[in-house]
Design an enzyme around this catalytic site. Sequence first.
Site, PDB file in Angstrom:
ATOM      1  N   PHE A   1     -24.817 -33.469 -29.770  1.00 36.32           N
ATOM      2  CA  PHE A   1     -24.866 -34.616 -29.588  1.00 36.32           C
ATOM      3  C   PHE A   1     -23.972 -35.209 -28.242  1.00 36.32           C
ATOM      4  O   PHE A   1     -24.215 -36.298 -27.955  1.00 36.32           O
ATOM      5  CB  PHE A   1     -24.131 -35.425 -30.893  1.00 36.32           C
ATOM      6  CG  PHE A   1     -24.590 -35.090 -32.154  1.00 36.32           C
ATOM      7  CD1 PHE A   1     -26.001 -34.808 -32.374  1.00 36.32           C
ATOM      8  CD2 PHE A   1     -23.757 -34.763 -33.201  1.00 36.32           C
ATOM      9  CE1 PHE A   1     -26.508 -34.463 -33.586  1.00 36.32           C
ATOM     10  CE2 PHE A   1     -24.184 -34.476 -34.540  1.00 36.32           C
ATOM     11  CZ  PHE A   1     -25.497 -34.339 -34.604  1.00 36.32           C
TER      12      PHE A   1
ATOM     13  N   TRP B   1     -28.586 -42.693 -31.703  1.00 33.26           N
ATOM     14  CA  TRP B   1     -27.427 -41.887 -30.507  1.00 33.26           C
ATOM     15  C   TRP B   1     -27.241 -40.493 -31.057  1.00 33.26           C
ATOM     16  O   TRP B   1     -26.690 -39.682 -30.440  1.00 33.26           O
ATOM     17  CB  TRP B   1     -26.097 -42.961 -30.861  1.00 33.26           C
ATOM     18  CG  TRP B   1     -24.694 -42.201 -30.235  1.00 33.26           C
ATOM     19  CD1 TRP B   1     -24.476 -42.335 -28.968  1.00 33.26           C
ATOM     20  CD2 TRP B   1     -23.787 -41.298 -30.620  1.00 33.26           C
ATOM     21  NE1 TRP B   1     -23.300 -41.675 -28.500  1.00 33.26           N
ATOM     22  CE2 TRP B   1     -23.006 -41.038 -29.482  1.00 33.26           C
ATOM     23  CE3 TRP B   1     -23.787 -40.492 -31.958  1.00 33.26           C
ATOM     24  CZ2 TRP B   1     -21.798 -40.090 -29.714  1.00 33.26           C
ATOM     25  CZ3 TRP B   1     -22.567 -39.928 -31.863  1.00 33.26           C
ATOM     26  CH2 TRP B   1     -21.734 -39.418 -30.903  1.00 33.26           C
ATOM     27  N   HIS B   2     -27.320 -40.122 -32.545  1.00 30.72           N
ATOM     28  CA  HIS B   2     -26.849 -39.061 -33.073  1.00 30.72           C
ATOM     29  C   HIS B   2     -28.061 -37.909 -32.661  1.00 30.72           C
ATOM     30  O   HIS B   2     -27.477 -36.773 -32.559  1.00 30.72           O
ATOM     31  CB  HIS B   2     -26.662 -39.186 -34.560  1.00 30.72           C
ATOM     32  CG  HIS B   2     -25.488 -39.480 -34.847  1.00 30.72           C
ATOM     33  ND1 HIS B   2     -25.302 -40.649 -35.001  1.00 30.72           N
ATOM     34  CD2 HIS B   2     -24.213 -38.727 -35.237  1.00 30.72           C
ATOM     35  CE1 HIS B   2     -23.797 -41.096 -35.446  1.00 30.72           C
ATOM     36  NE2 HIS B   2     -23.335 -39.844 -35.414  1.00 30.72           N
ATOM     37  N   GLY B   3     -29.285 -38.332 -32.376  1.00 27.31           N
ATOM     38  CA  GLY B   3     -30.203 -37.457 -31.841  1.00 27.31           C
ATOM     39  C   GLY B   3     -31.662 -37.860 -31.745  1.00 27.31           C
ATOM     40  O   GLY B   3     -31.909 -38.860 -32.141  1.00 27.31           O
TER      41      GLY B   3
END
Length: 475
Positions: free
Chosen positions: A475, A326-328
């Site tokens: 993000f 999810w963060h990258g």
Amino acid sequence: MLFSSSIFLFLFLPLMLLGYYGPCRLFGRWSRPVQNLLLLVGSLLFYAWGEPWFVLVMMASILANYGFGLWVHTCKTAGRSTRTPIVLSVVCNLGLMFVFKYLTFVLTELGRLGISLTVPVIELPLGISFFTFQAMSYVLDVNRGRGSVQRNPLKVGLYISFFPQLIAGPIVKYETVADEIDHRRENWADFSSGVCRFIVGMGKKVILANQLAVVADFAYARPEGYLSTGLAWLGALCYTLQIYYDFSGYSDMAIGMGRMFGFHFLENFNYPYISRSVTEFWRRWHISLSTWFRDYVYFPLGGSRVDARWKHIRNLFVVWLLTGIWHGAAWTFVLWGLYYFVLLVLEKFCGLGRGWPAPFQWALTFLLVNLGWVLFRAEHLSVAIPYLTAMVKPLGGWWDGYATLFLTDNLPILAAALLFSAPLAPWLGRRTEHWTGAAAVVRETVYALGLVLLLLVSASFIVKGTYNPFIYSNF
């Protein structure tokens, strides 16, 4: 447009507040719909400020999830299964996020395996991970009966695009604000507390996070072999504090602005760096994301209430793999998520740190979190590995002039950042809440003057155009 920009602070926000509490209140029983329309239009303009065409992506998400919400409601009313609209909504939302955030990364990695593919250059829409998760929350909460379906697409649009929490959270679940879209009650107590919260958040971001960023960015930009061990630890510590004050500062500003307009968002941070375990850290850090994964992924998989330990470990693995992703779109984020999976397994099943004296538990947790942020901050593994190596092996010497320079120049900021990462303000509040008479007047006066000073200093930094990075814009 960022909260810590002159255009937002001196033009956009004042005009929104003036319109919301001025002309919009003159429409009688239509005042609430007009206020909601103002917030929606303002939010879309806010999002479109930097890259106008990305607002079309936002609007497509709004319309799609509005339709999925109606579909789910129709199925529930008719007594039919909602599986099809739920699956399609998840596929569409995650598919949208995949195209913009992960497609280039996946194609690049396939190219490294020898598969010849054209890799497009796709610019990342600001905050797509945040508004996508909010959009999914709307459909999922309607399905779970934790929020009424919205017949008006403008109300869905307001929930998904509301500018205070649009680009950096907190991720607001639909059930949290469903009733407040139509029935919120603005009052002076909420408005004044919201203003105070906004000022504190701006101070965190502009005064602390932005100054710490200078040290962290310099350390992480040092070529391999030129980074001393002392500068590596100093840079890592500064980034650990930078990301906290950057993100919690934005969350404070978002929560404060929400209160100004009558919305009550849940807390997103609770002094995470006083944690004595990794489990406790994630109950205090980015609470809205942890709660989202807990409610929509971990619990549906069975959570910890499963009949076999391997299933519990599997559930933790899925959640933390997804958290990293999810963060990258980078292997560093994947490894960062799996790093926490390993730590949590060691804590829950092997007793890591259990029974240790409290100061040692805190020291271990802070060290582990600090090391984790190195993975998170590094753009590539080719940066992370040499950096971590430099922290334990003097590739560029144990100490150098840069470490001395940055430490002495930033010692007051570093000391303040460490001090205020502990719950000093709540402690002072509890110690003085019983004061009456002249003592109470002095307390309130000092608090008010402190806020005014914080506002003036923060505004001066913004007007001067000092270094103003925003970590979570990626993000």
